[in-house]
Design a protein around this motif. Structure first.
Motif, short mmCIF file in Angstrom:
data_model
loop_
_atom_site.label_atom_id
_atom_site.label_comp_id
_atom_site.label_asym_id
_atom_site.label_seq_id
_atom_site.Cartn_x
_atom_site.Cartn_y
_atom_site.Cartn_z
N ASN A 230 0.82 -1.21 0.00
CA ASN A 230 0.00 0.00 0.00
C ASN A 230 0.86 1.27 0.00
OD1 ASN A 230 1.01 0.13 2.57
ND2 ASN A 230 -0.92 -0.28 3.61
N TRP A 231 2.08 1.16 -0.47
CA TRP A 231 3.01 2.28 -0.43
C TRP A 231 2.76 3.29 -1.55
CZ3 TRP A 231 8.63 0.18 0.80
CH2 TRP A 231 8.57 -0.47 2.05
N THR A 232 2.73 4.57 -1.15
CA THR A 232 2.65 5.65 -2.15
C THR A 232 3.92 6.49 -2.11
OG1 THR A 232 1.56 7.08 -0.55
CG2 THR A 232 0.13 5.82 -2.01
N LEU A 233 4.76 6.29 -1.10
CA LEU A 233 6.00 7.05 -0.91
C LEU A 233 5.76 8.55 -0.67
CD1 LEU A 233 8.49 5.42 -3.49
CD2 LEU A 233 7.98 4.70 -1.16
N GLY A 234 4.61 8.89 -0.12
CA GLY A 234 4.32 10.30 0.23
C GLY A 234 4.56 11.25 -0.92
N PRO A 235 5.29 12.34 -0.67
CA PRO A 235 5.52 13.33 -1.73
C PRO A 235 6.34 12.77 -2.90
CG PRO A 235 6.85 13.83 0.23
CD PRO A 235 5.92 12.72 0.61
N PHE A 236 7.04 11.66 -2.68
CA PHE A 236 7.86 11.08 -3.75
C PHE A 236 7.00 10.35 -4.79
CE2 PHE A 236 10.96 11.64 -0.34
CZ PHE A 236 11.95 12.32 -1.04
N LYS A 237 5.67 10.34 -4.55
CA LYS A 237 4.79 9.69 -5.52
C LYS A 237 4.84 10.38 -6.88
CE LYS A 237 0.67 12.21 -4.00
NZ LYS A 237 -0.47 12.13 -3.10
N TYR A 238 5.31 11.64 -6.90
CA TYR A 238 5.45 12.35 -8.17
C TYR A 238 6.79 12.07 -8.85
CZ TYR A 238 1.57 14.97 -6.18
OH TYR A 238 0.37 15.31 -5.61
N LEU B 286 6.34 11.43 -13.96
CA LEU B 286 6.42 12.71 -14.65
C LEU B 286 5.72 12.68 -16.01
CD1 LEU B 286 7.78 15.60 -14.91
CD2 LEU B 286 9.66 14.41 -16.08
N TRP B 287 5.90 11.61 -16.76
CA TRP B 287 5.29 11.51 -18.10
C TRP B 287 3.77 11.56 -18.01
CZ3 TRP B 287 9.58 12.73 -19.85
CH2 TRP B 287 10.76 12.04 -19.57
N ASP B 288 3.21 10.87 -17.00
CA ASP B 288 1.75 10.89 -16.83
C ASP B 288 1.28 12.27 -16.40
OD1 ASP B 288 0.70 8.09 -17.27
OD2 ASP B 288 2.33 7.67 -15.88
N ILE B 289 2.08 12.94 -15.58
CA ILE B 289 1.71 14.29 -15.13
C ILE B 289 1.74 15.23 -16.34
CG2 ILE B 289 2.37 16.25 -13.65
CD1 ILE B 289 3.63 14.09 -11.73
N LEU B 290 2.81 15.14 -17.14
CA LEU B 290 2.97 16.02 -18.32
C LEU B 290 1.89 15.78 -19.37
CD1 LEU B 290 6.82 16.04 -19.13
CD2 LEU B 290 5.41 17.95 -18.29
N PHE B 291 1.54 14.51 -19.59
CA PHE B 291 0.64 14.19 -20.71
C PHE B 291 -0.79 13.87 -20.25
CE2 PHE B 291 5.01 12.96 -22.10
CZ PHE B 291 5.20 14.05 -22.95
N GLY B 292 -1.10 14.21 -18.99
CA GLY B 292 -2.49 14.16 -18.52
C GLY B 292 -3.05 12.79 -18.23
N THR B 293 -2.21 11.81 -17.86
CA THR B 293 -2.73 10.48 -17.57
C THR B 293 -2.44 10.05 -16.13
OG1 THR B 293 -0.71 9.64 -18.61
CG2 THR B 293 -2.72 9.57 -19.93
#
Ligand SMILES: [Zn+2]
Ligand SMILES: [Zn+2]
Length: 276
Positions: free
Chosen positions: A199-207, A236-243
């Motif tokens: 269930n790890w999201t790594l907090g702020p490192f999730k980005y 980063l790629w998902d953030i940049l390209f909206g996915t």
């Protein structure tokens, strides 16, 4: 010294499997402990997962397949693009990379390799989710119990027009194969990690880095968000390209392919795309 091709393949098979066994034991121990304390879904221990035998077959078969085809493509690439045919010349050509990229410090080359390959893999992954390519990639999505050992479940066509091709493009571009000393173990561990039942999201490192929760969302049904989180390593790629998709205070659940009936054993899975 001349040895026959089947002999070489047999040797490579033995060599690769000898390498894979200790890594498998190490990963099995690490994830048994981590999943005990931080399970994402309460499906029990990984060795009780459905289709465990299928996953184990891929786990040992895929590295051998990948190695043989990587070498084949590297030899072919050097011959076609650089007119290099002699074994000695080939070894010299790939030994420490070539051209301007190989002049960079090794850690820069390793980072460049990770970022460039992840960018290409992001788009190839999106391609595999559409049209005529989906039937190959559906095999990877067919695990209904998603576990670290499911990481290797890929159809050879998916592997070939994915990981193998991307690796070869970057090595032909000149990056030194010596970076694989770090990049190889990192990708092996990281791909097992994102498929682990954690269930790890790594907090702020999730980005920054793909996590188990990030990738488990990718494995859910389409309505749940299956068409998001395509990045292998860098979200980063998902953030940049909206996915990009990471719902707050919720964990992914329910994996597998909902539009098609995929066979559960490896033989049927390998044949599946050619029958549809
Ligand atoms: Zn996918
Ligand atoms: Zn996956």
């Amino acid at each position: 010294m001349m040895s026959s091709f089947p002999m070489q393949v047999a040797l490579m098979l033995g060599e690769t499997i000898t390498k894979v066994i200790p890594i498998t034991f190490a990963l099995a121990m690490v994830f048994t402990v981590l999943e005990h304390f931080w399970a994402c879904n309460s499906t029990g221990p990984w060795w009780r997962k459905r289709e465990i035998i299928t996953d184990i077959c891929y786990w040992f078969f895929v590295p051998v397949f990948a190695r043989i085809f990587r070498i084949g493509l590297l030899v072919l690439g050097a011959a076609i693009l650089f007119n290099i045919h002699e074994p000695d010349e080939l070894i010299a050509f790939y030994d420490n990379g070539h051209g301007p990229l190989s002049e960079l410090p090794l850690w820069v080359q390793a980072l460049l390799f990770l970022v460039a390959s992840d960018f290409m893999l992001y788009w190839l992954h999106r391609m595999f989710h559409g049209g005529g390519f989906w039937k190959y990639h559906a095999i990877h999505h067919s695990s209904e119990d998603l576990e670290w050992i499911s990481a290797a479940r890929f159809h050879p066509v998916n592997l070939f027009i994915g990981t193998i091709l991307v690796d070869v493009i970057l090595l032909i571009a000149g990056i030194s194969p010596n970076i694989m000393l770090w990049v190889g173990p990192f990708t092996t561990f990281h791909s097992a990690f994102v498929h682990a039942n954690l269930n790890w999201t790594l907090g702020p490192f999730k980005y920054v880095l793909a996590t188990p929760v990030f990738h488990r969302w990718h494995h859910t049904s389409l309505e749940e968000g299956g068409n998001t989180n395509f990045a292998g390593t860098f979200p980063l790629w998902d953030i940049l390209f909206g996915t990009y998709r990471m719902p707050e205070n919720r964990l992914p659940d329910g994996y597998g392919v909902d539009d098609q009936e995929i066979p559960s054993e490896i033989g049927g899975q390998l044949a599946y795309p050619f029958r549809h």
